[in-house]
Write an enzyme that holds these catalytic residues in place. Sequence first.
Site, PDB file in Angstrom:
ATOM      1  N   SER A  76       0.863  -1.192   0.000  1.00  0.00           N
ATOM      2  CA  SER A  76       0.000   0.000   0.000  1.00  0.00           C
ATOM      3  C   SER A  76       0.889   1.227   0.000  1.00  0.00           C
ATOM      4  O   SER A  76       2.068   1.154   0.367  1.00  0.00           O
ATOM      5  CB  SER A  76      -0.878  -0.006   1.260  1.00  0.00           C
ATOM      6  OG  SER A  76      -1.556   1.228   1.432  1.00  0.00           O
ATOM      7  N   TYR A  94      -1.708  -0.974  10.803  1.00  0.00           N
ATOM      8  CA  TYR A  94      -1.869  -1.292   9.386  1.00  0.00           C
ATOM      9  C   TYR A  94      -0.660  -0.801   8.590  1.00  0.00           C
ATOM     10  O   TYR A  94      -0.101  -1.536   7.764  1.00  0.00           O
ATOM     11  CB  TYR A  94      -3.152  -0.648   8.857  1.00  0.00           C
ATOM     12  CG  TYR A  94      -3.399  -0.868   7.390  1.00  0.00           C
ATOM     13  CD1 TYR A  94      -3.916  -2.072   6.913  1.00  0.00           C
ATOM     14  CD2 TYR A  94      -3.114   0.134   6.463  1.00  0.00           C
ATOM     15  CE1 TYR A  94      -4.144  -2.274   5.551  1.00  0.00           C
ATOM     16  CE2 TYR A  94      -3.339  -0.056   5.111  1.00  0.00           C
ATOM     17  CZ  TYR A  94      -3.853  -1.255   4.657  1.00  0.00           C
ATOM     18  OH  TYR A  94      -4.071  -1.443   3.312  1.00  0.00           O
TER      19      TYR A  94
END
Length: 259
Positions: free
Chosen positions: A149, A164
């Site tokens: 990401s 995360y």
Amino acid sequence: MSPATLPRRYPEMEGKVALVTGGTSGIGLATAQAFAHEGAIVVIASREEKRASAALKSIQGQASWIACDVSDGKRVEKLIAATLDRHGKLDYAFNNGGSGGAGRPVGKMSEEAWRKTIDGFLTSAFLCMRHQIPTMLKNGAGVIVNNSSVDGLRGYPFPGGAAYAAAKHGVLGLTRSAALEYAKSGLRITAVCPGWIDTPPITSFVKKDAKLGESIVAQEPIGRLGTAAEVANGVLWLCSDAASFMLGSPLVLDGGYMA
């Protein structure tokens, strides 16, 4: 643009076996559809059979589903074994599946939520690679693409996303290190770093908080969210012979976010 509207671009994928974890929705499903469009034999893995049934109906080509929680090493081992039982080989793997605990600022985050997030997004990628790599090495070739990401490239932009972001940073460290370990083996390992993509979780965010949705779109210089199909196109390119010199470094697909 959906895969069905595009001509085939990668003839070398015909008859190859592609595994997509988290393949029943969003980026995973779009990638499974794209592989199938190129003539690959697709295996999607996820936890929910009902969602998998709907996903398989949307894939135009040879595809099947195997139940798997990718944060569980024994189940991942069974996933790879079942794939080999069905198809005898594994050529491409997109490690996309992941899940996490409740997001909280670091000073308020529970240890349980931290471990669940790290296991769900980082340990899961390791477990998949742990079993995919020996399988691919037997054939002397293969491509593994991990889904990281832009959150693996910078800090999470809203409170509560530290675990995360840490997991996604870890995915890139894992990817780069493994790519170097196997660089001369014929096995290529790389990653994608999507920006804000129009997927079910993001849609849910936007519906709950319109201002948050506006701030998310505002972070994209291109002026819109990306699509799952656009990320899938990047994954397929990484797996293709056209990307034969690409390993270790991630492909950033973010509408200019990190520019």
